[in-house]
Design a protein around this motif. Structure first.
Motif, PDB file in Angstrom:
ATOM      1  N   GLY A 157       0.818  -1.212   0.000  1.00 10.00           N
ATOM      2  CA  GLY A 157       0.000   0.000   0.000  1.00 10.00           C
ATOM      3  C   GLY A 157       0.847   1.256   0.000  1.00 10.00           C
ATOM      4  N   VAL A 158       1.901   1.280   0.806  1.00  6.00           N
ATOM      5  CA  VAL A 158       2.805   2.429   0.836  1.00  6.00           C
ATOM      6  C   VAL A 158       3.502   2.595  -0.513  1.00  6.00           C
ATOM      7  CG1 VAL A 158       4.904   3.366   1.882  1.00  6.00           C
ATOM      8  CG2 VAL A 158       3.157   2.283   3.324  1.00  6.00           C
ATOM      9  N   ALA A 159       3.955   1.479  -1.081  1.00  3.53           N
ATOM     10  CA  ALA A 159       4.621   1.544  -2.386  1.00  3.53           C
ATOM     11  C   ALA A 159       3.659   2.030  -3.469  1.00  3.53           C
ATOM     12  CB  ALA A 159       5.181   0.169  -2.745  1.00  3.53           C
ATOM     13  N   PHE A 160       2.392   1.648  -3.350  1.00  5.78           N
ATOM     14  CA  PHE A 160       1.395   2.109  -4.317  1.00  5.78           C
ATOM     15  C   PHE A 160       1.234   3.630  -4.268  1.00  5.78           C
ATOM     16  CE2 PHE A 160      -3.111   3.320  -4.860  1.00  5.78           C
ATOM     17  CZ  PHE A 160      -3.231   3.097  -6.220  1.00  5.78           C
ATOM     18  N   GLN A 161       1.207   4.177  -3.060  1.00 10.97           N
ATOM     19  CA  GLN A 161       1.070   5.626  -2.925  1.00 10.97           C
ATOM     20  C   GLN A 161       2.266   6.367  -3.516  1.00 10.97           C
ATOM     21  OE1 GLN A 161       0.320   6.516   1.202  1.00 10.97           O
ATOM     22  NE2 GLN A 161      -1.359   5.045   1.340  1.00 10.97           N
ATOM     23  N   LEU A 162       3.434   5.747  -3.474  1.00 11.79           N
ATOM     24  CA  LEU A 162       4.639   6.351  -4.030  1.00 11.79           C
ATOM     25  C   LEU A 162       4.879   5.942  -5.477  1.00 11.79           C
ATOM     26  CD1 LEU A 162       7.019   5.796  -0.968  1.00 11.79           C
ATOM     27  CD2 LEU A 162       5.765   7.881  -1.570  1.00 11.79           C
ATOM     28  N   PHE A 163       3.991   5.122  -6.018  1.00 11.32           N
ATOM     29  CA  PHE A 163       4.123   4.578  -7.375  1.00 11.32           C
ATOM     30  C   PHE A 163       5.467   3.870  -7.542  1.00 11.32           C
ATOM     31  CE2 PHE A 163       3.835   4.508 -12.040  1.00 11.32           C
ATOM     32  CZ  PHE A 163       2.505   4.179 -12.178  1.00 11.32           C
ATOM     33  N   ASP A 164       5.836   3.115  -6.507  1.00 11.79           N
ATOM     34  CA  ASP A 164       7.101   2.382  -6.510  1.00 11.79           C
ATOM     35  C   ASP A 164       6.824   0.942  -6.963  1.00 11.79           C
ATOM     36  OD1 ASP A 164       9.562   1.249  -6.071  1.00 11.79           O
ATOM     37  OD2 ASP A 164       9.790   1.984  -4.023  1.00 11.79           O
ATOM     38  N   VAL A 165       6.828   0.723  -8.266  1.00 16.40           N
ATOM     39  CA  VAL A 165       6.504  -0.586  -8.818  1.00 16.40           C
ATOM     40  C   VAL A 165       7.542  -1.628  -8.407  1.00 16.40           C
ATOM     41  CG1 VAL A 165       6.055  -1.882 -10.939  1.00 16.40           C
ATOM     42  CG2 VAL A 165       5.350   0.510 -10.764  1.00 16.40           C
ATOM     43  N   THR A 166       8.794  -1.203  -8.279  1.00 17.16           N
ATOM     44  CA  THR A 166       9.857  -2.137  -7.889  1.00 17.16           C
ATOM     45  C   THR A 166       9.592  -2.743  -6.518  1.00 17.16           C
ATOM     46  OG1 THR A 166      11.482  -0.900  -9.182  1.00 17.16           O
ATOM     47  CG2 THR A 166      12.330  -2.382  -7.495  1.00 17.16           C
ATOM     48  N   LYS A 167       9.205  -1.905  -5.566  1.00 20.94           N
ATOM     49  CA  LYS A 167       8.934  -2.397  -4.215  1.00 20.94           C
ATOM     50  C   LYS A 167       7.675  -3.255  -4.186  1.00 20.94           C
ATOM     51  CE  LYS A 167       8.843  -0.857   0.587  1.00 20.94           C
ATOM     52  NZ  LYS A 167       8.903   0.327   1.493  1.00 20.94           N
ATOM     53  N   ILE A 168       6.681  -2.875  -4.968  1.00 17.30           N
ATOM     54  CA  ILE A 168       5.454  -3.684  -5.043  1.00 17.30           C
ATOM     55  C   ILE A 168       5.784  -5.093  -5.516  1.00 17.30           C
ATOM     56  CG2 ILE A 168       3.263  -3.973  -6.259  1.00 17.30           C
ATOM     57  CD1 ILE A 168       3.003  -0.940  -6.320  1.00 17.30           C
ATOM     58  N   LEU A 169       6.550  -5.187  -6.597  1.00 18.74           N
ATOM     59  CA  LEU A 169       6.912  -6.501  -7.129  1.00 18.74           C
ATOM     60  C   LEU A 169       7.827  -7.260  -6.171  1.00 18.74           C
ATOM     61  CD1 LEU A 169       7.541  -5.653 -10.898  1.00 18.74           C
ATOM     62  CD2 LEU A 169       5.595  -6.868  -9.908  1.00 18.74           C
ATOM     63  N   ALA A 170       8.719  -6.545  -5.491  1.00 14.94           N
ATOM     64  CA  ALA A 170       9.644  -7.199  -4.566  1.00 14.94           C
ATOM     65  C   ALA A 170       8.898  -7.899  -3.439  1.00 14.94           C
ATOM     66  CB  ALA A 170      10.628  -6.179  -4.005  1.00 14.94           C
TER      67      ALA A 170
END
Length: 246
Positions: free
Chosen positions: A201-214
């Motif tokens: 959820g935090v990565a989504f707010q930052l649009f951090d696709v790398t962290k989402i996939l990780a």
């Protein structure tokens, strides 16, 4: 084994191709995601969040299976209980998971108990349906044999009922586990301060696709290990008495 490795290689190749087409912002390549997983593991955040999510999965899954098994057995064995419980079962089966989660947080607050209850309530009706079908298919001849030999209630449950229910319990556990961990991520996203769902959820707010996939791939890998080395062997063990098809 070779076929699976080839399939995995094709998946990674397609991932690389997609990252080239979409760009690193939309789809980072596997190497970038692997580095992100390594950094999260080194910092200790990955292990902490995986542990928090797995704890919620285990607790909610255990509660749901215990309640679902008892309720399904009673509804499958007694017609009155089945008629009384069936409307409740239909409501729970058709009530969206998101509604149950939101109501649990409103009624109980943003607490761990609310999160566990919401996940368990989404799993319980599925377990009931599966176990109820198993209870309906119990061999009446074996029940009569148990009565002739004057077997006690617990002895009958252990030696007559549970062996016949074992394949249904295994099926309920396997399907339920795949459902529970997905709902846990939603619960964490909406109302918990840690866990894989919270980090996504935090990565989504930052649009951090790398962290989402990780985090997504790390948790999927853990669940695949549980499926491969725990759930599937257990299912084969409890179903070993059944004749195998050619």
């Amino acid at each position: 084994m070779i076929t699976r490795l080839v399939s995995l290689a094709l998946l990674i190749a397609a991932w690389y191709a997609g990252s080239r087409i979409g760009g690193p912002r939309l789809l980072p390549d596997p190497q970038t995601v692997a580095v992100a997983i390594w950094h999260e593991a080194q910092s200790g955040a990955l292990a902490f969040n995986l542990g928090a999510t797995l704890a919620r999965v285990v607790i909610s899954f255990s509660i749901a299976m215990a309640i679902g098994t008892v309720a399904g057995l009673v509804m499958g064995r007694y017609r009155v209980a089945d008629r009384l419980g069936d409307p409740w079962l239909v409501v729970l089966l058709n009530l969206p998971a998101l509604v149950i989660i939101v109501l649990a947080y409103i009624w109980m607050g943003l607490t761990e108990a609310a999160a566990i209850a919401a996940v368990a309530l989404n799993k319980i009706p599925i377990a009931i349906v599966t176990v109820r079908e198993g209870a309906r298919s119990l061999d009446q001849g074996l029940d009569e044999m148990a009565q002739v030999f004057r077997m006690g209630r617990w002895a009958r449950m252990r030696h007559v009922v549970l062996p016949q229910l074992a394949p249904y319990l295994a099926a309920a556990a396997r399907s339920g586990l795949s459902l529970v961990w997905k709902i846990v991520l939603v619960v964490e996203w909406l109302g918990r301060p840690n866990g894989v769902g919270f980090e996504i959820g935090v990565a989504f707010q930052l649009f951090d696709v790398t962290k989402i996939l990780a985090y997504a791939l790390a948790f999927v890998a853990v669940m695949l290990l549980i499926e491969t080395f725990l759930v599937q062997p257990l299912e084969r063990h409890v179903s070993r008495w059944r004749p195998r098809t050619a």
